[in-house]
Design a protein around this motif. Sequence first.
Motif, PDB file in Angstrom:
ATOM      1  N   THR A  92      11.763 -11.470  18.560  1.00 16.94           N
ATOM      2  CA  THR A  92      12.417 -10.798  17.120  1.00 16.94           C
ATOM      3  C   THR A  92      11.501 -11.408  15.962  1.00 16.94           C
ATOM      4  OG1 THR A  92      14.119 -11.932  18.657  1.00 16.94           O
ATOM      5  CG2 THR A  92      14.365 -11.847  15.761  1.00 16.94           C
ATOM      6  N   ARG A  93      10.923 -12.328  16.262  1.00 17.24           N
ATOM      7  CA  ARG A  93      10.209 -11.921  14.857  1.00 17.24           C
ATOM      8  C   ARG A  93       9.280 -11.253  14.571  1.00 17.24           C
ATOM      9  NH1 ARG A  93       9.424 -17.429  16.512  1.00 17.24           N
ATOM     10  NH2 ARG A  93       7.585 -16.584  17.910  1.00 17.24           N
ATOM     11  N   LEU A  94       8.400 -10.972  16.015  1.00 14.72           N
ATOM     12  CA  LEU A  94       7.783  -9.341  15.159  1.00 14.72           C
ATOM     13  C   LEU A  94       8.243  -8.159  14.685  1.00 14.72           C
ATOM     14  CD1 LEU A  94       5.482  -9.547  18.936  1.00 14.72           C
ATOM     15  CD2 LEU A  94       4.550  -9.469  16.380  1.00 14.72           C
ATOM     16  N   ALA A  95       9.776  -8.234  15.051  1.00 16.41           N
ATOM     17  CA  ALA A  95      10.545  -7.574  14.832  1.00 16.41           C
ATOM     18  C   ALA A  95      11.194  -7.026  13.497  1.00 16.41           C
ATOM     19  CB  ALA A  95      11.726  -6.972  15.204  1.00 16.41           C
ATOM     20  N   GLU A  96      11.022  -8.145  12.481  1.00 15.02           N
ATOM     21  CA  GLU A  96      12.071  -8.414  11.868  1.00 15.02           C
ATOM     22  C   GLU A  96      10.480  -9.161  11.066  1.00 15.02           C
ATOM     23  OE1 GLU A  96      14.529 -11.906  12.097  1.00 15.02           O
ATOM     24  OE2 GLU A  96      13.197 -12.679  11.997  1.00 15.02           O
ATOM     25  N   GLY A  97       9.059  -8.668  11.125  1.00 12.51           N
ATOM     26  CA  GLY A  97       8.199  -8.375  10.286  1.00 12.51           C
ATOM     27  C   GLY A  97       7.575  -7.357  10.016  1.00 12.51           C
ATOM     28  N   THR A  98       7.887  -6.531  11.089  1.00  7.08           N
ATOM     29  CA  THR A  98       8.062  -4.833  11.153  1.00  7.08           C
ATOM     30  C   THR A  98       9.054  -4.437   9.939  1.00  7.08           C
ATOM     31  OG1 THR A  98       6.956  -5.101  13.343  1.00  7.08           O
ATOM     32  CG2 THR A  98       7.839  -2.299  12.557  1.00  7.08           C
ATOM     33  N   VAL A  99      10.013  -4.882   9.884  1.00  3.24           N
ATOM     34  CA  VAL A  99      10.804  -3.909   9.121  1.00  3.24           C
ATOM     35  C   VAL A  99      10.612  -4.115   7.870  1.00  3.24           C
ATOM     36  CG1 VAL A  99      13.138  -4.789   8.180  1.00  3.24           C
ATOM     37  CG2 VAL A  99      13.114  -4.436  10.748  1.00  3.24           C
ATOM     38  N   HIS A 100      10.395  -5.944   7.888  1.00  4.17           N
ATOM     39  CA  HIS A 100       9.463  -6.023   6.157  1.00  4.17           C
ATOM     40  C   HIS A 100       8.726  -5.024   5.366  1.00  4.17           C
ATOM     41  CE1 HIS A 100      12.932  -8.257   5.347  1.00  4.17           C
ATOM     42  NE2 HIS A 100      12.853  -8.918   6.460  1.00  4.17           N
ATOM     43  N   GLY A 101       7.832  -4.980   6.511  1.00  6.99           N
ATOM     44  CA  GLY A 101       6.178  -4.635   6.369  1.00  6.99           C
ATOM     45  C   GLY A 101       5.307  -3.297   7.469  1.00  6.99           C
ATOM     46  N   ARG A 102       5.920  -2.596   7.663  1.00 11.55           N
ATOM     47  CA  ARG A 102       5.966  -1.584   8.919  1.00 11.55           C
ATOM     48  C   ARG A 102       4.065  -1.075   8.368  1.00 11.55           C
ATOM     49  NH1 ARG A 102       9.468   2.890   8.538  1.00 11.55           N
ATOM     50  NH2 ARG A 102      10.676   2.258   7.988  1.00 11.55           N
ATOM     51  N   GLU A 103       2.871  -1.716   7.548  1.00 10.82           N
ATOM     52  CA  GLU A 103       1.916  -0.669   6.733  1.00 10.82           C
ATOM     53  C   GLU A 103       1.233  -1.194   8.443  1.00 10.82           C
ATOM     54  OE1 GLU A 103       3.180  -2.613   4.759  1.00 10.82           O
ATOM     55  OE2 GLU A 103       4.676  -1.282   3.614  1.00 10.82           O
ATOM     56  N   LEU A 104       1.268  -2.444   8.634  1.00  7.92           N
ATOM     57  CA  LEU A 104      -0.801  -2.890   9.709  1.00  7.92           C
ATOM     58  C   LEU A 104      -0.973  -1.410  10.410  1.00  7.92           C
ATOM     59  CD1 LEU A 104      -2.388  -4.227  10.198  1.00  7.92           C
ATOM     60  CD2 LEU A 104      -0.611  -6.233  11.209  1.00  7.92           C
ATOM     61  N   GLY A 105       0.040  -1.028  10.957  1.00 12.23           N
ATOM     62  CA  GLY A 105      -0.297  -0.002  11.411  1.00 12.23           C
ATOM     63  C   GLY A 105      -1.264   1.183  11.685  1.00 12.23           C
ATOM     64  N   LEU A 106      -0.969   1.404  10.227  1.00 10.45           N
ATOM     65  CA  LEU A 106      -1.879   2.497  10.367  1.00 10.45           C
ATOM     66  C   LEU A 106      -3.086   2.144   8.898  1.00 10.45           C
ATOM     67  CD1 LEU A 106       0.224   5.601   8.204  1.00 10.45           C
ATOM     68  CD2 LEU A 106      -1.349   5.683  10.291  1.00 10.45           C
ATOM     69  N   LEU A 107      -2.343   1.034   8.800  1.00 13.74           N
ATOM     70  CA  LEU A 107      -4.051   0.324   7.824  1.00 13.74           C
ATOM     71  C   LEU A 107      -5.477  -0.513   8.686  1.00 13.74           C
ATOM     72  CD1 LEU A 107      -2.854  -2.590   5.764  1.00 13.74           C
ATOM     73  CD2 LEU A 107      -3.752  -0.728   5.177  1.00 13.74           C
ATOM     74  N   TRP A 108      -4.504  -0.836  10.256  1.00 13.84           N
ATOM     75  CA  TRP A 108      -5.833  -1.122  11.062  1.00 13.84           C
ATOM     76  C   TRP A 108      -6.006   0.003  12.494  1.00 13.84           C
ATOM     77  CZ3 TRP A 108      -9.172  -3.356  13.104  1.00 13.84           C
ATOM     78  CH2 TRP A 108      -9.272  -3.676  14.702  1.00 13.84           C
ATOM     79  N   GLU A 109      -4.958   1.329  12.091  1.00 14.27           N
ATOM     80  CA  GLU A 109      -5.807   2.372  13.092  1.00 14.27           C
ATOM     81  C   GLU A 109      -6.190   3.541  12.226  1.00 14.27           C
ATOM     82  OE1 GLU A 109      -2.699   4.472  15.858  1.00 14.27           O
ATOM     83  OE2 GLU A 109      -1.825   5.071  14.544  1.00 14.27           O
ATOM     84  N   ARG A 110      -5.850   3.666  10.869  1.00 11.88           N
ATOM     85  CA  ARG A 110      -6.863   4.363  10.203  1.00 11.88           C
ATOM     86  C   ARG A 110      -7.932   4.360   9.210  1.00 11.88           C
ATOM     87  NH1 ARG A 110      -2.014   7.583   6.646  1.00 11.88           N
ATOM     88  NH2 ARG A 110      -2.887   6.252   5.223  1.00 11.88           N
ATOM     89  N   GLU A 111      -7.515   2.778   8.182  1.00 16.65           N
ATOM     90  CA  GLU A 111      -8.188   2.693   7.255  1.00 16.65           C
ATOM     91  C   GLU A 111      -9.240   1.884   7.626  1.00 16.65           C
ATOM     92  OE1 GLU A 111      -7.772   4.534   5.005  1.00 16.65           O
ATOM     93  OE2 GLU A 111      -5.399   4.505   5.513  1.00 16.65           O
ATOM     94  N   ALA A 112      -9.131   0.748   8.621  1.00 18.83           N
ATOM     95  CA  ALA A 112     -10.865  -0.499   9.253  1.00 18.83           C
ATOM     96  C   ALA A 112     -11.390   0.296   9.786  1.00 18.83           C
ATOM     97  CB  ALA A 112     -10.047  -1.204   9.716  1.00 18.83           C
ATOM     98  N   ARG A 113     -11.563   1.450   9.764  1.00 27.15           N
ATOM     99  CA  ARG A 113     -12.628   2.684  10.127  1.00 27.15           C
ATOM    100  C   ARG A 113     -13.843   1.915   9.126  1.00 27.15           C
ATOM    101  NH1 ARG A 113     -10.880   7.507  12.209  1.00 27.15           N
ATOM    102  NH2 ARG A 113      -9.593   7.680  10.363  1.00 27.15           N
ATOM    103  N   HIS A 114     -12.504   1.891   7.600  1.00 22.95           N
ATOM    104  CA  HIS A 114     -14.027   2.045   6.731  1.00 22.95           C
ATOM    105  C   HIS A 114     -14.559   1.087   6.003  1.00 22.95           C
ATOM    106  CE1 HIS A 114     -12.172   6.295   6.473  1.00 22.95           C
ATOM    107  NE2 HIS A 114     -10.928   5.867   5.683  1.00 22.95           N
TER     108      HIS A 114
END
Length: 388
Positions: A92-114
């Motif tokens: 539930t806490r993970l879902a709530e965090g995702t609703v309020h900020g879904r950016e981490l998925g792409l930050l880690w997957e696409r941008e952290a390589r830089h």
Amino acid sequence: MERGGTIGALTRARRPKDRKQQILSAASVCFHEVGYHNVSMADIAGAVGITAGALYRHFRDKQSLLDSAVSDSFERLYAVTSAGGGLDAMLTRLAEGTVHGRELGLLWEREARHLPAANQQVLRRRFREVNQRLAEGIGEHRAELSAADADLLGWAVLCALGSTAHHTVELDVPVLVAMTSAICAVRLPDAGEAATPPGDTAGLAPVSRREALLAAATRLFGEHGYQSVSMAEIGAAAAIAGPSVYNHFASKTEILLAALNRGTEALWLDLHEVLRVATSHGHALDLLVDGHVRFALRHRQLMGALVTEIGNLPLAERNQVRMAQRELITEWVSLLRAHRPELSQRDAHLRVRGALIVIADVARTPHLVRGPAVAGRLGAVARALLFT
């Protein structure tokens, strides 16, 4: 910067009181919306409503800002998975965090390589710690699972939540909890012996120099990211002298477009074959899952490019590839809703996106694809998202 008004509205809508957190929040949204290379420090300062000089008092450059944004997101994830209360509370806490900020998925997957390699290593270690906490929670809930099984399911939960960064469908905590709970409850097939993942053997090289360039570029884009690879490096990887590369492709963008079109068309061909032989909507989905898992495991770098590199295309070509992908997802969603009419369009979309991203991300995670019976286990996780 593209969609500047949208970015400004998003960052203002959930702007924290602390100035440094305001900057991190704005940077996360900016990187998510248009990509690290398309964002300047001035853009981020403007999204926060401060001058560039004021921004530099907190962060020395854009790279340190990206590092801090990803690190801050992981710290919040770690806090969520360390708070106790059992698996249901954690999901539930993970879902709530995702609703309020879904950016981490792409930050880690696409941008952290830089980021520099040492920084990436630190972040990977922190991500593993987050997943270890989640895996422990799953293991406590299901004592019959091995540590490897709980690890796989933990990664799948985080991947499914991270899939929300790839679209703008409205999020709902109960739906996300239902999706992640289905993953945690999935019955995995019996494990066979661990084996070398498909696609890891060297094999034979094509005679065609164009194909050799395309294969080399796809691998390099998957390993390092499109922006970090030069035409000279692609030529060298294909054993083709620098100027000769341009006899086959006019630019690096042309190579990327060729790779993405090939991957998308391969998935469409598989869908047409499935529709030809399927006896029901559920049967079609079952066959599609198997086909998507096979494709992801055999063409892991190409799958990675399909997920992360489309934003590097010029606008017209980007829209063309995205349209083909959206139509493909629409086919999956239509099949799912026909099989499960109780699902809304939004819920079916979230489940399909989640299943596809879980397949793509797990297939590109080395320690997971070297695990036992990975194809069957990955297929079981994807089916849990779709069918339960």
